[in-house]
Design a protein around this motif. Sequence first.
Motif, short mmCIF file in Angstrom:
data_model
loop_
_atom_site.label_atom_id
_atom_site.label_comp_id
_atom_site.label_asym_id
_atom_site.label_seq_id
_atom_site.Cartn_x
_atom_site.Cartn_y
_atom_site.Cartn_z
N SER A 24 0.84 -1.19 0.00
CA SER A 24 0.00 0.00 0.00
C SER A 24 0.88 1.24 0.00
CB SER A 24 -0.93 0.01 1.22
OG SER A 24 -0.20 0.12 2.41
N PHE A 25 0.26 2.38 -0.28
CA PHE A 25 0.99 3.66 -0.30
C PHE A 25 0.05 4.77 0.17
CE2 PHE A 25 -0.98 3.09 -4.41
CZ PHE A 25 -1.52 4.33 -4.71
N GLU A 26 0.62 5.87 0.59
CA GLU A 26 -0.16 7.02 1.06
C GLU A 26 -0.74 7.74 -0.14
OE1 GLU A 26 -1.74 8.94 4.35
OE2 GLU A 26 -0.28 7.28 4.37
N PHE A 27 -2.06 7.93 -0.10
CA PHE A 27 -2.73 8.58 -1.22
C PHE A 27 -2.47 10.08 -1.24
CE2 PHE A 27 -6.53 10.94 -2.63
CZ PHE A 27 -6.52 10.60 -3.97
N VAL A 59 -7.89 1.97 -5.77
CA VAL A 59 -8.09 0.55 -5.47
C VAL A 59 -7.51 0.21 -4.10
CG1 VAL A 59 -7.57 -1.82 -6.18
CG2 VAL A 59 -8.04 -0.08 -7.92
N VAL A 60 -8.30 -0.53 -3.32
CA VAL A 60 -7.85 -1.14 -2.07
C VAL A 60 -8.16 -2.63 -2.19
CG1 VAL A 60 -8.20 -1.33 0.41
CG2 VAL A 60 -8.15 0.92 -0.68
N GLU A 61 -7.14 -3.46 -2.08
CA GLU A 61 -7.33 -4.88 -2.39
C GLU A 61 -6.59 -5.74 -1.36
OE1 GLU A 61 -6.74 -7.87 -6.26
OE2 GLU A 61 -6.27 -5.74 -6.38
N GLU A 84 -14.51 3.04 -0.30
CA GLU A 84 -14.68 3.55 1.07
C GLU A 84 -14.94 2.39 2.05
OE1 GLU A 84 -15.69 6.56 -1.95
OE2 GLU A 84 -16.46 4.52 -1.53
N PHE A 85 -15.73 1.43 1.62
CA PHE A 85 -16.00 0.25 2.45
C PHE A 85 -14.70 -0.52 2.70
CE2 PHE A 85 -16.86 -4.26 2.84
CZ PHE A 85 -17.91 -4.32 3.75
N ALA A 86 -13.90 -0.72 1.65
CA ALA A 86 -12.66 -1.47 1.79
C ALA A 86 -11.67 -0.76 2.71
CB ALA A 86 -12.04 -1.69 0.42
N LYS A 87 -11.58 0.57 2.60
CA LYS A 87 -10.67 1.31 3.48
C LYS A 87 -11.06 1.15 4.94
CE LYS A 87 -9.22 5.09 0.41
NZ LYS A 87 -9.27 6.56 0.20
N LEU A 100 -12.78 -1.35 6.32
CA LEU A 100 -12.56 -2.73 6.77
C LEU A 100 -11.09 -3.01 7.03
CD1 LEU A 100 -13.81 -5.55 7.27
CD2 LEU A 100 -13.41 -6.04 4.84
N LEU A 101 -10.22 -2.48 6.18
CA LEU A 101 -8.80 -2.76 6.29
C LEU A 101 -8.03 -1.74 7.13
CD1 LEU A 101 -9.62 -4.71 4.01
CD2 LEU A 101 -7.52 -4.08 2.81
N ASN A 102 -8.75 -0.73 7.66
CA ASN A 102 -8.10 0.34 8.42
C ASN A 102 -7.02 1.05 7.59
OD1 ASN A 102 -9.54 0.09 10.83
ND2 ASN A 102 -8.20 -1.54 11.59
N TYR A 103 -7.32 1.30 6.33
CA TYR A 103 -6.34 1.93 5.45
C TYR A 103 -6.36 3.46 5.55
CZ TYR A 103 -4.19 -1.82 2.75
OH TYR A 103 -3.42 -2.88 2.34
N GLU A 104 -7.46 4.00 6.06
CA GLU A 104 -7.60 5.46 6.20
C GLU A 104 -7.27 6.16 4.87
OE1 GLU A 104 -5.20 6.55 9.53
OE2 GLU A 104 -6.53 5.57 10.98
#
Length: 408
Positions: free
Chosen positions: A73-76, A96-98, A213-216, A218-222
Amino acid sequence: MNFPFFIARKYFLSGKKKNFINVISIISMIVVAIGTMCLILALSVFNGLEGLLRSMYGNFDPDIVITPATGKSFEFDSAYITKIKSIDGVLGVSEVVEDNVLVEYKDAQRLVRMKGVSRDFDEYSGIKNVMVSGEFPLVRDSIGYALIGRGVQYDLSLSLKNDFYTLQMYYPKDIGPGVVNPSNMYNLLNIIPGGIFAIEKYYDDNYVFVPVEFAKTLLNYENRLSSFDVYLSDGASASNIKTSIQEKLGENFVVKLGEELHSDLYKVLKIEKLFVFLILVSIIGIASINIFFSLTMLVIEKKKDISVLFAQGASSKLIRNIFLYEGCIVAFTGAFVGLVLGISLSLLQQHYGLIGMGMNSAVMNSYPVKIEIMDVFLSILAIVIITFLASIQPAVKAGKSFSTHTLQ
């Protein structure tokens, strides 16, 4: 004085003892025709399979994928999207968040590959072309929905008509020591199943699409992402745009074309196609041995006639060319018939699907075929080379025989 070629050939091929040689020549034509037809059909089927795979994967994969060079992952930063969209030919960019998550529906559970995508995915993705039930948009009336592969649906016994059950998704938290409450060890979110898609077995059995938004959540990606999916306009040069994106984003990102994600599969197909081409060309080469034998017997039978032709003014080169010409007639006639049959059958299969897959669950009802000019050209070139090699030795022998009779 040079003896006219057509008169020499007519005289040379006259006689009552050539029936057996003619039979061998006809057999050679038939075998070359069958080999050429099989060659065109086999290459066309491989082209069709490759085209089918590209079309199927094109409904799932974007034109260009951008992933971080290190980590998953990377900072958006909105500046990234601005840079990408500034390139001519770029239609849209999907965030994309996968990752792998556990899904539960009623009493059934299984691991899936969750892919969270943004609104550009709805607009440019080809998933909408492979929906088998339900509706396509991931967000409708501000409510998020999940698009589920058909294989996942079967495993979970999921029904879109049942509004009482939602799809539950679990993802482990990054927890420290001392946590004993199981509910604090994972994130749990519910989402409504919105549609079922069917692309290809691997994707159908593994993938579930959800709003980014749902994936972020769930994965705590913020404010983090897994990748960018880039969609291009028709006619845009994907390789040139890939280079431009790489220059703008720098070495912190890896930029790949969508088809590069399956490069190994395409390489295997090309290798199989190459070996099939070599095997069938070898068969045509073996069939051309009949041409060699028929011309060799013709040389032996016509030794006296060669001397007569020389006495009438024929040259050694003329005698040699007659044999080469006869070999070419046999091979090229067979090759032409084979090309016509192969191309005709390929076109009939392409438009009418004469030969089916024989499986009810197949993606297509009949074998896909696609004729490529390069395949036809290479087939003709191979036949020309084989014909020349099969005819050159008898022709040279005829010239030597001519020289021997000259000396006598």
